[in-house]
Design a protein around this motif. Structure first.
Motif, PDB file in Angstrom:
ATOM      1  N   SER A 101       0.958  -1.269   0.282  1.00 23.33           N
ATOM      2  CA  SER A 101      -0.142  -0.388  -0.175  1.00 23.33           C
ATOM      3  C   SER A 101       0.667   0.811   0.582  1.00 23.33           C
ATOM      4  O   SER A 101       0.485   2.116  -1.008  1.00 23.33           O
ATOM      5  CB  SER A 101      -0.916  -0.462   0.998  1.00 23.33           C
ATOM      6  OG  SER A 101      -1.672   1.149   1.728  1.00 23.33           O
ATOM      7  N   ARG A 102       1.948   1.626   0.804  1.00 24.66           N
ATOM      8  CA  ARG A 102       2.671   2.372   1.296  1.00 24.66           C
ATOM      9  C   ARG A 102       3.397   2.738  -0.434  1.00 24.66           C
ATOM     10  O   ARG A 102       3.748   3.762  -1.318  1.00 24.66           O
ATOM     11  CB  ARG A 102       3.727   1.812   1.775  1.00 24.66           C
ATOM     12  CG  ARG A 102       3.284   1.972   3.132  1.00 24.66           C
ATOM     13  CD  ARG A 102       4.315   2.498   4.661  1.00 24.66           C
ATOM     14  NE  ARG A 102       5.263   1.304   4.366  1.00 24.66           N
ATOM     15  CZ  ARG A 102       5.684   0.071   4.923  1.00 24.66           C
ATOM     16  NH1 ARG A 102       4.162  -0.082   5.803  1.00 24.66           N
ATOM     17  NH2 ARG A 102       6.184  -0.353   4.959  1.00 24.66           N
ATOM     18  N   LEU A 103       3.716   1.635  -1.196  1.00 23.92           N
ATOM     19  CA  LEU A 103       4.478   2.644  -2.705  1.00 23.92           C
ATOM     20  C   LEU A 103       3.657   1.900  -3.350  1.00 23.92           C
ATOM     21  O   LEU A 103       4.189   3.047  -3.728  1.00 23.92           O
ATOM     22  CB  LEU A 103       5.387   0.562  -2.096  1.00 23.92           C
ATOM     23  CG  LEU A 103       6.825   0.008  -2.039  1.00 23.92           C
ATOM     24  CD1 LEU A 103       7.287  -1.331  -2.615  1.00 23.92           C
ATOM     25  CD2 LEU A 103       7.865   1.441  -2.031  1.00 23.92           C
ATOM     26  N   GLY A 104       2.469   1.751  -3.762  1.00 23.86           N
ATOM     27  CA  GLY A 104       1.564   2.046  -4.199  1.00 23.86           C
ATOM     28  C   GLY A 104       0.402   3.086  -4.104  1.00 23.86           C
ATOM     29  O   GLY A 104       0.805   4.329  -5.687  1.00 23.86           O
ATOM     30  N   ASP A 105       1.144   3.700  -3.218  1.00 22.40           N
ATOM     31  CA  ASP A 105       0.224   5.144  -2.888  1.00 22.40           C
ATOM     32  C   ASP A 105       1.428   6.133  -4.131  1.00 22.40           C
ATOM     33  O   ASP A 105       1.375   6.815  -4.476  1.00 22.40           O
ATOM     34  CB  ASP A 105       0.696   5.929  -1.552  1.00 22.40           C
ATOM     35  CG  ASP A 105      -0.539   5.418  -0.505  1.00 22.40           C
ATOM     36  OD1 ASP A 105      -1.477   4.790  -1.409  1.00 22.40           O
ATOM     37  OD2 ASP A 105      -0.407   5.644   0.522  1.00 22.40           O
ATOM     38  N   HIS A 106       2.917   5.954  -4.505  1.00 19.53           N
ATOM     39  CA  HIS A 106       3.352   6.506  -5.002  1.00 19.53           C
ATOM     40  C   HIS A 106       3.856   6.075  -6.337  1.00 19.53           C
ATOM     41  O   HIS A 106       4.392   6.383  -7.260  1.00 19.53           O
ATOM     42  CB  HIS A 106       4.379   6.962  -4.339  1.00 19.53           C
ATOM     43  CG  HIS A 106       5.252   7.285  -3.009  1.00 19.53           C
ATOM     44  ND1 HIS A 106       4.804   8.575  -2.675  1.00 19.53           N
ATOM     45  CD2 HIS A 106       4.993   7.142  -1.890  1.00 19.53           C
ATOM     46  CE1 HIS A 106       4.779   9.216  -1.830  1.00 19.53           C
ATOM     47  NE2 HIS A 106       4.592   7.904  -0.817  1.00 19.53           N
ATOM     48  N   ALA A 107       2.736   5.219  -6.831  1.00 23.12           N
ATOM     49  CA  ALA A 107       2.689   4.563  -8.380  1.00 23.12           C
ATOM     50  C   ALA A 107       2.079   5.455  -8.882  1.00 23.12           C
ATOM     51  O   ALA A 107       0.808   4.687  -8.673  1.00 23.12           O
ATOM     52  CB  ALA A 107       3.036   2.910  -8.104  1.00 23.12           C
ATOM     53  N   HIS A 108       2.921   5.775  -9.999  1.00 26.19           N
ATOM     54  CA  HIS A 108       1.016   6.846 -11.408  1.00 26.19           C
ATOM     55  C   HIS A 108       2.069   6.498 -12.625  1.00 26.19           C
ATOM     56  O   HIS A 108       2.899   5.897 -12.498  1.00 26.19           O
ATOM     57  CB  HIS A 108       2.309   8.116 -10.492  1.00 26.19           C
ATOM     58  CG  HIS A 108       1.410   8.569  -9.250  1.00 26.19           C
ATOM     59  ND1 HIS A 108       0.257   8.461  -9.206  1.00 26.19           N
ATOM     60  CD2 HIS A 108       2.741   8.576  -8.141  1.00 26.19           C
ATOM     61  CE1 HIS A 108       0.626   9.042  -7.582  1.00 26.19           C
ATOM     62  NE2 HIS A 108       1.688   8.872  -6.831  1.00 26.19           N
ATOM     63  N   ALA A 109       0.930   6.563 -13.300  1.00 26.58           N
ATOM     64  CA  ALA A 109       0.936   6.482 -14.683  1.00 26.58           C
ATOM     65  C   ALA A 109       2.535   7.109 -14.890  1.00 26.58           C
ATOM     66  O   ALA A 109       2.879   8.512 -14.594  1.00 26.58           O
ATOM     67  CB  ALA A 109       0.133   6.886 -15.079  1.00 26.58           C
ATOM     68  N   VAL A 110       3.692   6.403 -15.718  1.00 27.40           N
ATOM     69  CA  VAL A 110       4.176   7.219 -16.822  1.00 27.40           C
ATOM     70  C   VAL A 110       3.634   8.535 -17.352  1.00 27.40           C
ATOM     71  O   VAL A 110       3.159   7.642 -18.437  1.00 27.40           O
ATOM     72  CB  VAL A 110       5.722   6.537 -16.941  1.00 27.40           C
ATOM     73  CG1 VAL A 110       6.275   7.183 -17.875  1.00 27.40           C
ATOM     74  CG2 VAL A 110       5.772   5.937 -15.303  1.00 27.40           C
ATOM     75  N   ARG A 111       4.085   9.603 -17.980  1.00 23.42           N
ATOM     76  CA  ARG A 111       3.776  10.157 -18.743  1.00 23.42           C
ATOM     77  C   ARG A 111       4.246   9.490 -20.424  1.00 23.42           C
ATOM     78  O   ARG A 111       4.856   9.029 -20.749  1.00 23.42           O
ATOM     79  CB  ARG A 111       4.316  12.016 -19.041  1.00 23.42           C
ATOM     80  CG  ARG A 111       3.527  12.337 -17.347  1.00 23.42           C
ATOM     81  CD  ARG A 111       3.886  13.960 -17.971  1.00 23.42           C
ATOM     82  NE  ARG A 111       5.080  14.292 -17.997  1.00 23.42           N
ATOM     83  CZ  ARG A 111       6.062  15.146 -17.725  1.00 23.42           C
ATOM     84  NH1 ARG A 111       5.271  16.156 -17.261  1.00 23.42           N
ATOM     85  NH2 ARG A 111       7.278  15.868 -17.705  1.00 23.42           N
ATOM     86  N   SER A 112       3.197  10.526 -21.004  1.00 26.10           N
ATOM     87  CA  SER A 112       3.284   9.676 -22.949  1.00 26.10           C
ATOM     88  C   SER A 112       4.347   9.903 -23.229  1.00 26.10           C
ATOM     89  O   SER A 112       4.834  11.441 -22.989  1.00 26.10           O
ATOM     90  CB  SER A 112       2.351   9.606 -23.268  1.00 26.10           C
ATOM     91  OG  SER A 112       1.867  10.602 -23.659  1.00 26.10           O
ATOM     92  N   ILE A 113       4.644   9.125 -24.483  1.00 23.72           N
ATOM     93  CA  ILE A 113       5.946  10.080 -25.407  1.00 23.72           C
ATOM     94  C   ILE A 113       4.934  11.787 -25.744  1.00 23.72           C
ATOM     95  O   ILE A 113       5.864  12.878 -25.878  1.00 23.72           O
ATOM     96  CB  ILE A 113       6.257   9.870 -26.330  1.00 23.72           C
ATOM     97  CG1 ILE A 113       6.741   8.208 -26.019  1.00 23.72           C
ATOM     98  CG2 ILE A 113       6.921  10.495 -27.189  1.00 23.72           C
ATOM     99  CD1 ILE A 113       8.526   8.518 -25.733  1.00 23.72           C
ATOM    100  N   GLU A 114       4.202  11.639 -25.744  1.00 18.47           N
ATOM    101  CA  GLU A 114       2.839  12.792 -26.516  1.00 18.47           C
ATOM    102  C   GLU A 114       3.130  14.290 -25.273  1.00 18.47           C
ATOM    103  O   GLU A 114       3.485  15.176 -25.436  1.00 18.47           O
ATOM    104  CB  GLU A 114       1.649  12.236 -26.790  1.00 18.47           C
ATOM    105  CG  GLU A 114       2.177  11.425 -28.252  1.00 18.47           C
ATOM    106  CD  GLU A 114       1.956  10.544 -27.961  1.00 18.47           C
ATOM    107  OE1 GLU A 114       2.279   9.711 -29.246  1.00 18.47           O
ATOM    108  OE2 GLU A 114       1.622  10.276 -26.523  1.00 18.47           O
ATOM    109  N   ASP A 115       2.734  13.556 -23.666  1.00 21.22           N
ATOM    110  CA  ASP A 115       2.383  14.863 -22.842  1.00 21.22           C
ATOM    111  C   ASP A 115       4.621  14.977 -22.612  1.00 21.22           C
ATOM    112  O   ASP A 115       4.268  15.896 -22.269  1.00 21.22           O
ATOM    113  CB  ASP A 115       1.911  13.765 -21.140  1.00 21.22           C
ATOM    114  CG  ASP A 115       0.893  13.453 -21.400  1.00 21.22           C
ATOM    115  OD1 ASP A 115       0.060  14.509 -22.515  1.00 21.22           O
ATOM    116  OD2 ASP A 115       0.681  12.281 -20.728  1.00 21.22           O
ATOM    117  N   GLU A 116       4.701  13.423 -22.844  1.00 18.33           N
ATOM    118  CA  GLU A 116       6.944  14.686 -22.180  1.00 18.33           C
ATOM    119  C   GLU A 116       6.916  16.055 -23.616  1.00 18.33           C
ATOM    120  O   GLU A 116       7.716  16.611 -22.972  1.00 18.33           O
ATOM    121  CB  GLU A 116       7.119  13.334 -22.578  1.00 18.33           C
ATOM    122  CG  GLU A 116       7.261  12.485 -21.828  1.00 18.33           C
ATOM    123  CD  GLU A 116       8.354  13.076 -19.844  1.00 18.33           C
ATOM    124  OE1 GLU A 116       8.837  14.350 -20.159  1.00 18.33           O
ATOM    125  OE2 GLU A 116       8.101  12.459 -18.723  1.00 18.33           O
TER     126      GLU A 116
END
Length: 93
Positions: free
Chosen positions: A56-71
């Motif tokens: 749970s603690r690590l999952g709180d900081h697991a977020h989707a990585v930005r797409s190439i388009e967003d980068e």
């Protein structure tokens, strides 16, 4: 698969090599083990067993990585801001 796991807010156990280590921050959104070290991998897996809250603690900081388009969009905004700042600076001098 790392991108998909992070998008699902699922921490990852990965080797400390290359791109995997670039995406996973040890103790923040997953765990890293030393490449080729079976004992270290087993230790990282064991940590999830002995500390049920770790997931749970690590999952709180697991977020989707930005797409190439967003980068690219973020980089364009950065360049535009730098350009405007530089242009504004040189216009006043």
């Amino acid at each position: 698969m790392i991108h998909e796991a992070l998008a699902a807010r699922t921490p990852v156990i990965a080797t400390d090599l290359g791109g995997m280590a670039d995406l996973i921050q040890h103790e923040r959104n997953g765990l890293l083990f030393r490449r080729g070290d079976d004992n270290d991998l087993a230790e990282q897996i064991r940590r999830f067993v002995v500390d049920p809250g770790l997931l749970s603690r690590l999952g709180d900081h697991a977020h989707a990585v930005r797409s190439i388009e967003d980068e690219v969009a973020a980089l364009e905004i950065l360049y535009q801001n730098v350009y405007r700042t530089r242009r504004g600076y040189s216009d006043t001098n």
